[in-house]
Design an enzyme around this catalytic site. Sequence first.
Site, short mmCIF file in Angstrom:
data_model
loop_
_atom_site.label_atom_id
_atom_site.label_comp_id
_atom_site.label_asym_id
_atom_site.label_seq_id
_atom_site.Cartn_x
_atom_site.Cartn_y
_atom_site.Cartn_z
N LYS A 77 84.34 17.11 48.14
CA LYS A 77 85.30 17.41 49.21
C LYS A 77 86.17 16.18 49.48
O LYS A 77 85.67 15.06 49.55
CB LYS A 77 84.55 17.84 50.47
N SER A 152 85.93 23.81 57.02
CA SER A 152 86.88 22.98 56.33
C SER A 152 86.50 22.67 54.88
O SER A 152 87.20 21.95 54.20
CB SER A 152 87.03 21.65 57.08
N SER A 176 81.40 23.85 58.84
CA SER A 176 82.36 23.67 57.75
C SER A 176 81.82 23.88 56.35
O SER A 176 82.60 23.96 55.40
CB SER A 176 83.00 22.28 57.84
#
Length: 459
Positions: A77, A152, A176
């Site tokens: 990420k 996210s 997330s």
Amino acid sequence: MTSICELPATTLARAIAKGELSSRDAVEAHLARIADRDPQLAAFVTVDAEAARRAAEICDGASAPVGPLHGVPVGIKDLTDTAGLATTYGSVLFRDHVPAEDDLVVARLRRAGAVILGKTNTPEFGFGAICTNKLCGPTRNPVDTALTSGGSSGGSAVAVATGMVPLAHGTDFGGSVRTPASFCDVASIRPTPGRIPSPRRPLGWDTLATHGFLARVVDDLELALSICGSGDANDPLSIGVASEDQPLTGRPRIAVTPDFGVAPVSREVRARFAAACDMLAGVADVVASSPDCSGAIETFRTLRAAHIANSYGDLLRIRRAELTPTLIWNIEAGTSLSAEDYLNAERRRTAIYRSFRELFTGFDFLVAPAASVFPWPNEISDVTAIDGTALETPIDYLAVTFIVSLVGFPVLTLPVRREANELPFGIQIIAPPGSESRLFAFGRAIENELGFSHRRPPL
């Protein structure tokens, strides 16, 4: 080439270690999948094909496997530092930022033999319901590309769901890794805070945010956590993580709640959750029950706002025009809080934690939905209402996940079995701190016995 991209990380690692498959073949297959699908989906901010090829060649030239992920492609990420590879944090302010050092979780993956293909998309600094920013996105849901992948860690979820990588790193503050897992039909783990150390984190005792992973099968999550989950002296939380794992004996006893008594949850989600509970009753004793979570929503709002304002307040003062509206709202929410507000929230948080502890004296697991709504169109930036009832703030739709963040219990998210015409939907399986092995054992059981597992998207 297609079959390689559908293999779990554990299977790939074994095949490469035995010489049945080269790391270069695995990397090339996944790079080809990215080239084919990512233009439509925008899962990756950056793809580092040449560095991945060099790493694969090193793996293939080694006299023995360097670790349990030897030669396996992974995604990281883009909130997490990668040495020599651009890390933007989803912000134009860091468009050209190339860290000199890996974050510890990345370093541990590399030492285990993982080959990093690139950085997956995220909203700016991880704050946003839609996985988009001024550099990349929106990251589209592979089940229906008009819909959001969730924030996210949406880039990681989509990369895993579509076979661009078998395993991807994520982070989770209020949901997330869990929300994107639910939206994209994959599995995720948010471990006990401190289980994966963050030795460079400024707030060393902060338990709200953790590293995590997304994959298509439970075994891959367990492998990733075993690699990254040992302590570090510079992370005070990691020193204090004690294992409470006990092997399951007999038929598990599960508490189930659609909303913890306080979270806004849509009627459609409640119906799917009830059906999932009926399926769970085939393998466990299922009882409707919940900890006392009164005040949890206001408590999380306060603590989250304070942390964000502390971390990003300076950016708002000096670079406001370059920030997304979502990030500006998040920072401003904490600017007027007092020390008394913060400590009162911590007091209520403690009471909720103890209520969770009390519930687990009578149950092995607590199960709840992994999202309060189903994926919505990418053009809608925030969830402002559920079933026609307005939400007080843009983060309230996450209450069903952020309540668990508040108390710091580990959570395994699994996709529920679904019909071809149904959108993906996941459940959170929650256990006491330090009980990840028990979570994985139960997750494997229902993955196999109930079919709570990833289903290949139509792309």
